[in-house]
Write an enzyme that holds these catalytic residues in place. Structure first.
Site, mmCIF file in Angstrom:
data_model
loop_
_atom_site.group_PDB
_atom_site.id
_atom_site.type_symbol
_atom_site.label_atom_id
_atom_site.label_comp_id
_atom_site.label_asym_id
_atom_site.label_seq_id
_atom_site.Cartn_x
_atom_site.Cartn_y
_atom_site.Cartn_z
ATOM 1 N N GLY A 199 8.133 62.418 52.823
ATOM 2 C CA GLY A 199 8.170 61.068 52.263
ATOM 3 C C GLY A 199 7.087 60.285 52.976
ATOM 4 O O GLY A 199 7.207 60.004 54.167
ATOM 5 N N HIS A 200 6.000 59.991 52.279
ATOM 6 C CA HIS A 200 4.848 59.318 52.898
ATOM 7 C C HIS A 200 4.707 57.917 52.322
ATOM 8 O O HIS A 200 4.582 57.742 51.112
ATOM 9 C CB HIS A 200 3.576 60.138 52.652
ATOM 10 N N ASP A 232 7.067 61.810 60.039
ATOM 11 C CA ASP A 232 7.202 60.368 59.851
ATOM 12 C C ASP A 232 6.386 59.550 60.854
ATOM 13 O O ASP A 232 6.799 58.469 61.278
ATOM 14 C CB ASP A 232 8.685 59.953 59.914
ATOM 15 N N LYS A 261 1.676 59.232 58.465
ATOM 16 C CA LYS A 261 0.568 59.979 57.838
ATOM 17 C C LYS A 261 0.133 59.314 56.527
ATOM 18 O O LYS A 261 -1.056 59.192 56.249
ATOM 19 C CB LYS A 261 1.005 61.436 57.563
ATOM 20 N N GLN A 312 5.278 66.707 57.306
ATOM 21 C CA GLN A 312 6.122 66.994 58.483
ATOM 22 C C GLN A 312 5.303 66.804 59.770
ATOM 23 O O GLN A 312 4.427 65.952 59.791
ATOM 24 C CB GLN A 312 6.723 68.408 58.400
ATOM 25 N N LEU A 327 2.652 50.598 67.020
ATOM 26 C CA LEU A 327 2.573 49.972 68.339
ATOM 27 C C LEU A 327 3.293 48.631 68.315
ATOM 28 O O LEU A 327 3.926 48.223 69.296
ATOM 29 C CB LEU A 327 1.087 49.777 68.707
HETATM 30 P P1 GDP Z 1 4.876 59.763 57.132
HETATM 31 O O1 GDP Z 1 5.918 60.683 56.600
HETATM 32 O O2 GDP Z 1 4.195 60.317 58.342
HETATM 33 O O3 GDP Z 1 3.872 59.341 56.083
HETATM 34 O O4 GDP Z 1 5.635 58.447 57.602
HETATM 35 P P2 GDP Z 1 6.805 57.672 56.814
HETATM 36 O O5 GDP Z 1 6.209 56.960 55.677
HETATM 37 O O6 GDP Z 1 7.939 58.587 56.545
HETATM 38 O O7 GDP Z 1 7.311 56.680 57.939
HETATM 39 C C1 GDP Z 1 6.470 55.754 58.531
HETATM 40 C C2 GDP Z 1 7.060 54.349 58.286
HETATM 41 O O8 GDP Z 1 6.460 53.429 59.156
HETATM 42 C C3 GDP Z 1 6.776 53.826 56.891
HETATM 43 O O9 GDP Z 1 7.824 52.973 56.523
HETATM 44 C C4 GDP Z 1 5.486 53.033 57.075
HETATM 45 O O10 GDP Z 1 5.318 52.014 56.120
HETATM 46 C C5 GDP Z 1 5.701 52.456 58.440
HETATM 47 N N1 GDP Z 1 4.496 52.244 59.249
HETATM 48 C C6 GDP Z 1 3.366 53.010 59.333
HETATM 49 N N2 GDP Z 1 2.549 52.532 60.288
HETATM 50 C C7 GDP Z 1 3.171 51.445 60.813
HETATM 51 C C8 GDP Z 1 2.840 50.534 61.859
HETATM 52 O O11 GDP Z 1 1.838 50.631 62.538
HETATM 53 N N3 GDP Z 1 3.756 49.552 62.124
HETATM 54 C C9 GDP Z 1 4.910 49.412 61.431
HETATM 55 N N4 GDP Z 1 5.737 48.426 61.758
HETATM 56 N N5 GDP Z 1 5.248 50.244 60.440
HETATM 57 C C10 GDP Z 1 4.397 51.263 60.149
HETATM 58 P P1 IMO Z 2 7.193 63.841 56.458
HETATM 59 O O1 IMO Z 2 6.048 64.545 55.764
HETATM 60 C C1 IMO Z 2 10.735 64.215 58.981
HETATM 61 C C2 IMO Z 2 13.048 67.924 58.607
HETATM 62 C C3 IMO Z 2 14.444 67.802 58.027
HETATM 63 C C4 IMO Z 2 15.128 68.931 58.780
HETATM 64 C C5 IMO Z 2 14.053 69.999 58.846
HETATM 65 C C6 IMO Z 2 14.176 71.079 57.783
HETATM 66 O O2 IMO Z 2 7.688 62.649 55.721
HETATM 67 O O3 IMO Z 2 6.865 63.585 57.884
HETATM 68 P P2 IMO Z 2 13.660 71.097 55.181
HETATM 69 O O4 IMO Z 2 14.258 70.300 54.070
HETATM 70 O O5 IMO Z 2 12.194 70.951 55.329
HETATM 71 O O6 IMO Z 2 14.080 72.541 55.140
HETATM 72 O O7 IMO Z 2 14.355 70.488 56.508
HETATM 73 O O8 IMO Z 2 12.827 69.318 58.705
HETATM 74 N N1 IMO Z 2 11.969 67.354 57.758
HETATM 75 C C7 IMO Z 2 11.336 66.205 58.018
HETATM 76 N N2 IMO Z 2 11.569 65.283 58.984
HETATM 77 N N3 IMO Z 2 9.730 64.046 58.104
HETATM 78 C C8 IMO Z 2 9.470 64.972 57.148
HETATM 79 O O9 IMO Z 2 8.396 64.911 56.347
HETATM 80 C C9 IMO Z 2 10.330 66.093 57.045
HETATM 81 N N4 IMO Z 2 10.394 67.161 56.225
HETATM 82 C C10 IMO Z 2 11.385 67.931 56.678
HETATM 83 O O10 IMO Z 2 14.996 66.545 58.309
HETATM 84 O O11 IMO Z 2 15.408 68.531 60.096
HETATM 85 MG MG MG Z 3 7.965 60.669 56.114
#
Ligand code: GDP
Ligand code: IMO
Ligand code: MG
Length: 429
Positions: A40-41, A13, A16, A225, A333
């Site tokens: 979840g991206h 999270d 990415k 991840q 940031l």
């Molecule tokens: P990922 O799994 O690495 O793709 O990240 P996620 O989407 O799960 O979580 C990142 C969250 O932060 C999402 O809700 C994005 O929309 C948000 N996000 C990404 N970059 C920024 C940023 O620079 N500032 C803020 N405030 N939100 C961001």
């Molecule tokens: P993105 O790509 C954050 C965590 C789960 C759990 C562990 C194992 O959005 O960054 P699993 O279901 O993979 O067997 O769970 O890994 N986990 C993540 N945490 N972001 C993710 O993906 C994750 N995918 C799995 O919360 O701790």
């Molecule tokens: Mg995510």
């Protein structure tokens, strides 16, 4: 020509989805190489938010090919839902821009039942998985009992494989996990129509990527991840069941290491973690709550509240070494604006020793106390800033310090969720 891998340096999270969507502009194709719909991206474009679990984060660009590599585990029902959800929102998704490897493994209903059953049985010792059947699916892959897309699109092969494995799965579900079992007829009824929908998407993804590379086109590899959820390099057993590190882009997509030119490590400006497991810089105070609220730190997949803490550069340095990072993208940031002082963990205190390297042994890690460096904060809203020189001085210093401590140049700074909220210091391509 450059082929670039984007991976998470922390526990997932890191943003990415946002950065892959941004960089996809310059690439010909975007490839997912591991993980499944545990990911979840999030992409925010024109104020609209899109969350993708399986489809690569290049999909909002109409002229890019999005590929799901052999290393991904795919729940076909979720994939079909994701495709139609995007189509409903006016995004073009079809066999012209979404291809799936014939070697990618399928997540089956019994994988999800086993995932849930095991977590329930473990009680307080559970991993905190996403419950999507990821671990049990990779387990079948490793024990050579998995069902792949090449089987799904061949109904006879699919029936045969399912029937040969289901007895054992149901015995385990019923007798050991005391869970409900999986019904063969119901699975056939559900999965055979999936084959018809997905068949035109299924192909040899490795051939396509290598053709693009030969033609001098840029390919972007999208990790899921983060490094510390990697099955080998993460905080085992509190990890996911695949290799999340950059090296796996080759394995999980069918491309040689000589074809990769750069690896971008995604670094959230603080640290978050979903699920259980060690987290040395975790905050259990008002500052942690503030970061959680301001950063809207809820899981994009399960909606769980993310645990929050200070930035840990022992973690980021570990990722820099394991992934051979060539650059960093620092995200969120803006979330830190308004904090009087910021802390960065630079090393760990373990009993009498000062550790510079991230410990492999969980028992050691659990006893580590972070050693912090304090930096002054800034108060201005920075989301509209487009140039590094316009950042408040203390924000610039904070980012510069991340690069120094991670021993890797910062190439991108993200100051908001939208594509436009980005400062590019150095083009990774
Ligand atoms: P990922 O799994 O690495 O793709 O990240 P996620 O989407 O799960 O979580 C990142 C969250 O932060 C999402 O809700 C994005 O929309 C948000 N996000 C990404 N970059 C920024 C940023 O620079 N500032 C803020 N405030 N939100 C961001
Ligand atoms: P993105 O790509 C954050 C965590 C789960 C759990 C562990 C194992 O959005 O960054 P699993 O279901 O993979 O067997 O769970 O890994 N986990 C993540 N945490 N972001 C993710 O993906 C994750 N995918 C799995 O919360 O701790
Ligand atoms: Mg995510």
């Amino acid at each position: 020509m450059s082929n670039i891998v984007v991976i998470g340096t922390q526990w997932g999270d890191e943003g990415k989805g946002k950065v892959v969507d941004l960089l996809a502009e310059k690439a010909r194709m975007v490839v997912r190489f591991q993980g499944g719909n545990n990911a979840g991206h999030t992409m925010v474009v024109g104020g609209e938010s899109f969350i993708s679990h399986l489809i690569p984060s290049g999909i909002l660009h109409p002229d890019k090919a999005c590929l799901i590599g052999n290393g991904v585990v795919v729940d076909p029902g979720v994939l079909i839902e994701e495709i139609s959800h995007l189509q409903d929102r006016g995004i073009s998704v079809g066999p012209h821009n979404l291809l799936i490897s014939e070697n990618a493994h399928l997540i089956m209903p019994y994988h999800k039942l086993i995932d849930h059953g095991r977590e329930r049985l473990k009680g307080d010792n559970k991993i905190g998985t996403t419950g999507r059947g990821i671990g049990p699916c990779y387990e079948d892959k490793a024990t050579r009992r998995g069902i792949r897309f090449c089987d799904l699109i061949d109904p006879d092969a699919f029936r045969e494989k399912l029937s040969s494995i289901l007895g054992e799965k149901n015995f385990y579900l019923k007798e050991f996990l005391k869970s409900e079992t999986a019904d063969e007829a119901a699975i056939l009824e559900e999965y055979l129509p999936y084959a018809e929908v997905l068949r035109p998407h299924v192909t040899n993804v490795s051939v396509l990527i290598n053709q693009a590379v030969k033609a001098g086109q840029d390919v972007l590899f999208e990790g899921a991840q983060g490094t510390h959820l990697d099955i080998d390099h993460g905080t085992y057993p509190f990890v996911t069941s695949s290799n999340t590190v950059a090296g796996n882009a080759c394995c999980g997509a069918g491309i040689g290491p000589t074809r990769i030119h750069g690896v971008i490590g995604m670094v959230k400006a603080y640290t978050t973690r979903v699920g259980r497991g060690p987290f040395p810089t975790e905050l259990h105070d008002k500052v942690g709550d503030l970061i959680q609220e301001r950063g809207v730190e809820f899981g994009a997949t399960t909606g769980r509240r993310r645990r929050c803490g200070w930035l840990d550069t022992v973690v980021v340095r570990n990722a820099a070494r394991i992934n051979g990072l060539t650059g960093l993208a620092v995200t969120k940031l803006d979330v830190l604006s308004g904090l009087k002082t910021l802390k960065i963990c630079t090393a760990y205190q373990y009993k009498k020793d000062k550790l510079q390297e991230f410990p492999t042994n969980l028992k050691v890690l659990e006893q580590c106390e972070p050693i912090y460096e304090e930096l002054p904060g800034w108060s201005d809203d920075i989301t509209a800033i487009q140039d590094i020189d316009d950042l408040p001085k203390n924000a610039g210093t904070y980012v510069k310090r991340i690069g120094e401590l991670a021993e890797t140049p910062v190439q991108i700074i993200s100051v908001g969720p939208g594509r436009e909220h980005t400062i590019v210091l150095q083009d990774p391509f």
